[in-house]
Scaffold this motif. Structure first.
Motif, PDB file in Angstrom:
ATOM      1  N   GLY A  22       0.785  -1.229   0.000  1.00 36.49           N
ATOM      2  CA  GLY A  22       0.000   0.000   0.000  1.00 36.49           C
ATOM      3  C   GLY A  22       0.816   1.277   0.000  1.00 36.49           C
ATOM      4  O   GLY A  22       0.267   2.371   0.178  1.00 36.49           O
ATOM      5  N   PHE A  23       2.131   1.164  -0.206  1.00 37.32           N
ATOM      6  CA  PHE A  23       2.991   2.344  -0.234  1.00 37.32           C
ATOM      7  C   PHE A  23       3.369   2.700  -1.670  1.00 37.32           C
ATOM      8  O   PHE A  23       3.539   1.817  -2.518  1.00 37.32           O
ATOM      9  CB  PHE A  23       4.280   2.098   0.559  1.00 37.32           C
ATOM     10  N   ASN A  24       3.529   3.980  -1.932  1.00 37.19           N
ATOM     11  CA  ASN A  24       4.021   4.441  -3.222  1.00 37.19           C
ATOM     12  C   ASN A  24       5.549   4.414  -3.180  1.00 37.19           C
ATOM     13  O   ASN A  24       6.158   5.194  -2.461  1.00 37.19           O
ATOM     14  CB  ASN A  24       3.530   5.865  -3.481  1.00 37.19           C
ATOM     15  N   PRO A  25       6.203   3.521  -3.953  1.00 38.52           N
ATOM     16  CA  PRO A  25       7.667   3.408  -3.910  1.00 38.52           C
ATOM     17  C   PRO A  25       8.399   4.719  -4.213  1.00 38.52           C
ATOM     18  O   PRO A  25       9.529   4.907  -3.765  1.00 38.52           O
ATOM     19  CB  PRO A  25       7.965   2.352  -4.990  1.00 38.52           C
ATOM     20  N   SER A  26       7.742   5.619  -4.955  1.00 41.06           N
ATOM     21  CA  SER A  26       8.399   6.875  -5.309  1.00 41.06           C
ATOM     22  C   SER A  26       8.602   7.786  -4.099  1.00 41.06           C
ATOM     23  O   SER A  26       9.356   8.761  -4.170  1.00 41.06           O
ATOM     24  CB  SER A  26       7.583   7.614  -6.382  1.00 41.06           C
ATOM     25  N   LEU A  27       7.924   7.471  -2.984  1.00 39.52           N
ATOM     26  CA  LEU A  27       8.083   8.271  -1.766  1.00 39.52           C
ATOM     27  C   LEU A  27       9.390   7.938  -1.036  1.00 39.52           C
ATOM     28  O   LEU A  27       9.781   8.642  -0.110  1.00 39.52           O
ATOM     29  CB  LEU A  27       6.906   8.027  -0.820  1.00 39.52           C
ATOM     30  N   PHE A  28      10.056   6.867  -1.463  1.00 36.75           N
ATOM     31  CA  PHE A  28      11.264   6.406  -0.789  1.00 36.75           C
ATOM     32  C   PHE A  28      12.487   6.615  -1.676  1.00 36.75           C
ATOM     33  O   PHE A  28      12.451   6.360  -2.879  1.00 36.75           O
ATOM     34  CB  PHE A  28      11.146   4.915  -0.433  1.00 36.75           C
ATOM     35  N   LEU A  29      13.565   7.069  -1.050  1.00 38.70           N
ATOM     36  CA  LEU A  29      14.807   7.250  -1.792  1.00 38.70           C
ATOM     37  C   LEU A  29      15.466   5.916  -2.107  1.00 38.70           C
ATOM     38  O   LEU A  29      16.268   5.812  -3.034  1.00 38.70           O
ATOM     39  CB  LEU A  29      15.772   8.135  -1.004  1.00 38.70           C
ATOM     40  N   GLY A  30      15.163   4.907  -1.320  1.00 38.86           N
ATOM     41  CA  GLY A  30      15.756   3.600  -1.554  1.00 38.86           C
ATOM     42  C   GLY A  30      15.583   2.708  -0.355  1.00 38.86           C
ATOM     43  O   GLY A  30      14.829   3.016   0.572  1.00 38.86           O
ATOM     44  N   ALA A  31      16.304   1.594  -0.366  1.00 41.27           N
ATOM     45  CA  ALA A  31      16.234   0.626   0.728  1.00 41.27           C
ATOM     46  C   ALA A  31      17.609   0.025   0.981  1.00 41.27           C
ATOM     47  O   ALA A  31      18.407  -0.159   0.060  1.00 41.27           O
ATOM     48  CB  ALA A  31      15.243  -0.483   0.408  1.00 41.27           C
ATOM     49  N   ILE A  32      17.867  -0.244   2.238  1.00 40.64           N
ATOM     50  CA  ILE A  32      19.063  -0.981   2.656  1.00 40.64           C
ATOM     51  C   ILE A  32      18.559  -2.199   3.413  1.00 40.64           C
ATOM     52  O   ILE A  32      17.826  -2.068   4.397  1.00 40.64           O
ATOM     53  CB  ILE A  32      19.967  -0.149   3.581  1.00 40.64           C
ATOM     54  N   THR A  33      18.897  -3.389   2.949  1.00 39.48           N
ATOM     55  CA  THR A  33      18.469  -4.608   3.629  1.00 39.48           C
ATOM     56  C   THR A  33      19.680  -5.405   4.103  1.00 39.48           C
ATOM     57  O   THR A  33      20.783  -5.263   3.574  1.00 39.48           O
ATOM     58  CB  THR A  33      17.637  -5.507   2.700  1.00 39.48           C
TER      59      THR A  33
END
Length: 249
Positions: A22-33
């Motif tokens: 349910g999140f818009n990926p464009s709202l995030f700069l990225g991910a660190i896993t």
């Protein structure tokens, strides 16, 4: 916003999953896993500890959730502990096979293998340090539980993710900000809040997650008492800057 996750999967998979949540990926700069960090450290081998690991490994992975690919890492997955140079823990449902598939196993069976590995004194890399995760309001055992068991057996563990400082530093480098300009939001005192404490950044503890039952909460969004939060924070030696009943806006 940057997603900091102890997921054992690559960062690209986490970003792709945001839409289904349910999140818009464009709202995030990225991910660190944790999975991304593990992959990069195994690939580069520029860290002395990883450089000395060797290439043959016992691979603990997922079955129902989908096995983790080791393609491109130059690793040899072995079934025999005597042939292994280290343990790679991505999941808690199966044992990776040299054929490329995974053999489903119970947690007790994986623990038996850990006992054999401890006798041989080979190190473990855990690509997901979480102990449990919440799925459909139920708790599922995660690879951090295997790692904790291995440490109790006397084994050496490299924890690739929260609460280690490495994953927070990677996130700050991605955005180009200092600790003073960040806040970490999470529901695990041991992982999210302790990690923020270690990294020197502010934190917001969401009480409706994995600690809900410990805090005496029965409903989503229900507020925990100050005394229950303070008591739990002392138990885990992890101290949030702020406390939220849920992460909503």
């Amino acid at each position: 916003m940057v997603v900091i996750s102890n997921s054992s999967r690559r960062a690209s998979t986490t970003i792709e999953k945001l839409g289904s949540l349910g999140f818009n990926p464009s709202l995030f700069l990225g991910a660190i896993t944790s999975g991304e960090l593990t992959h990069q450290y195994l690939l580069r081998r520029d860290d002395p500890w990883f450089a000395g690991l060797g290439s043959s490994c016992i691979h603990m992975t997922w079955s129902d959730r989908g096995a983790i690919s080791l393609e491109g890492l130059g690793l040899q997955v072995v079934d025999n502990v005597e042939e292994a140079e280290f343990i790679l823990a991505h999941g808690t449902e199966a044992l990776g096979r040299s054929t490329g598939n995974a053999l489903p196993m119970k947690l007790e069976e994986l623990n038996k293998i850990l006992e054999q590995c401890a006798v041989k004194k080979i190190p473990m890399v855990v690509a997901n340090p979480d102990f449990v995760t919440v799925e459909a309001r139920a708790l599922r055992v995660m690879p951090g539980t295997l790692a904790a068991t291995y440490e109790k057996l006397g084994g050496e563990v490299k924890w690739m993710g929260k609460p280690g400082e490495i994953i927070y530093k990677s996130a700050m480098e991605m955005v180009g900000v200092d600790a003073a300009d960040c806040i970490a939001v999470g529901d695990s005192l041991h992982h999210d809040i302790k990690g923020a404490n270690t990294a020197g950044i502010s934190s917001a503890f969401v009480t409706c997650g994995i600690h809900a039952s410990e805090l005496g909460l029965d409903k989503f969004g229900e507020s925990a008492t100050d005394s229950s939060v303070n008591s739990l924070a002392t138990k885990y030696d992890a101290y949030p800057t702020y406390v939220l009943p849920s992460f909503t806006w």
